[in-house]
Write an enzyme that holds these catalytic residues in place. Structure first.
Site, PDB file in Angstrom:
ATOM      1  N   HIS A 167      51.653  14.198  46.776  1.00  0.00           N
ATOM      2  CA  HIS A 167      52.468  14.344  47.973  1.00  0.00           C
ATOM      3  C   HIS A 167      53.867  13.750  47.765  1.00  0.00           C
ATOM      4  CE1 HIS A 167      53.232  14.861  52.226  1.00  0.00           C
ATOM      5  NE2 HIS A 167      53.758  13.655  52.238  1.00  0.00           N
TER       6      HIS A 167
ATOM      7  N   ASP B 211      47.144  16.880  47.865  1.00  0.00           N
ATOM      8  CA  ASP B 211      47.034  17.064  49.315  1.00  0.00           C
ATOM      9  C   ASP B 211      45.974  18.069  49.729  1.00  0.00           C
ATOM     10  OD1 ASP B 211      49.051  15.273  49.892  1.00  0.00           O
ATOM     11  OD2 ASP B 211      50.592  16.799  50.218  1.00  0.00           O
TER      12      ASP B 211
ATOM     13  N   CYS C 239      57.392  17.570  53.525  1.00  0.00           N
ATOM     14  CA  CYS C 239      56.480  16.628  54.178  1.00  0.00           C
ATOM     15  C   CYS C 239      56.317  17.088  55.633  1.00  0.00           C
ATOM     16  CB  CYS C 239      57.022  15.220  54.026  1.00  0.00           C
ATOM     17  SG  CYS C 239      56.015  13.884  54.712  1.00  0.00           S
TER      18      CYS C 239
END
Length: 244
Positions: A211, A181, A131
């Site tokens: 994600h 994403d 992330c």
């Protein structure tokens, strides 16, 4: 296998960290693992242990240490869709406060601490992140081209700082993107930027993923995506890091 909770001195106080390593008395390549937004918790400790089991000293710092020790927010055992929005609303200010300047100040401290450990072999290290931690990993590699030999980032906004971030990077790079994403057009554009910067890289969309797919304690988890992540990360580290 040995695990430890460590304290890393930084310019802005002490950062708590989780570490895992073989614990066999030998020296092993160092890997700096940047957490995702939800922070250090059981699933991330397990990932660090898994990586350490392949012969690495893995250091996972709490990048929100300015707020307090991990966990900085109370987390459920499983982060479902109903929890995600509330948690992100609480964590987003911390993410936004973690500027590039803070990243680089902390990265200096993390790398100095990691490479000074007696269990860590001399030579460059690897950096991986998840992330927003993937962006921190790329920033770290760009700031320390002589000290970072490998970078891997997963479901990470690595393009957030613009293509200029990639120019100093000398490490070998793997980027594993969530299908949710990045579009194929975005992937192509990112690849062109990495090529223009001369970065030795692989960059791919992991099919069927959203994600956060590496994190087994969330609704985003995808077992095939996590395995693909290991299938890319482990060869990258093996090819670039040595026991000195």
């Amino acid at each position: 296998m040995r695990t430890e909770t460590l304290q890393i001195p930084t310019a802005d106080g002490t950062a708590d960290a989780f570490a895992a390593h073989p614990g066999d008395g030998g020296r092993h390549p160092g890997v700096l693992m940047y957490m995702d937004a939800f922070g250090i918790r059981p699933v991330l400790r397990e990932m660090a242990r898994e990586l350490a089991g392949h012969g690495y000293f893995v250091l996972v710092p709490n990048v929100f240490h300015r707020t307090g020790p991990a966990p900085v927010v109370r987390l459920p055992e499983h982060i479902g869709e109903k929890d995600r929005d509330e948690l992100i609303s609480r964590l987003m200010p911390l993410i936004n406060e973690h500027t590039a300047e803070r990243t680089l100040s902390d990265a200096d401290a993390y790398l100095d601490f990691l490479t000074a450990r007696p269990e860590v072999a001399p030579g460059p290290v690897g950096v991986t992140g998840y992330c927003f931690g993937g962006l921190l990993a790329m920033r770290t590699a760009a700031a320390h081209p002589g000290r970072v030999a490998a970078v891997a980032a997963f479901h990470a906004p690595v393009a957030a700082d613009g293509p200029g971030l990639f120019t100093p990077v000398t490490a070998r790079v793997h980027l594993g993107h969530a299908e949710g994403d990045l579009t194929p057009q975005d992937l192509d554009a990112l690849g062109r930027d990495l090529d223009a910067a001369g970065v030795d890289h692989t960059s791919e969309i992991y099919p069927g993923t959203v994600h956060g797919f590496t994190m087994a304690d969330t609704d985003a988890y995808d077992a095939a995506g996590l395995q693909r992540h290991w299938d890319r990360l482990l060869p990258l580290l093996a090819a670039t890091l040595t026991d000195g």
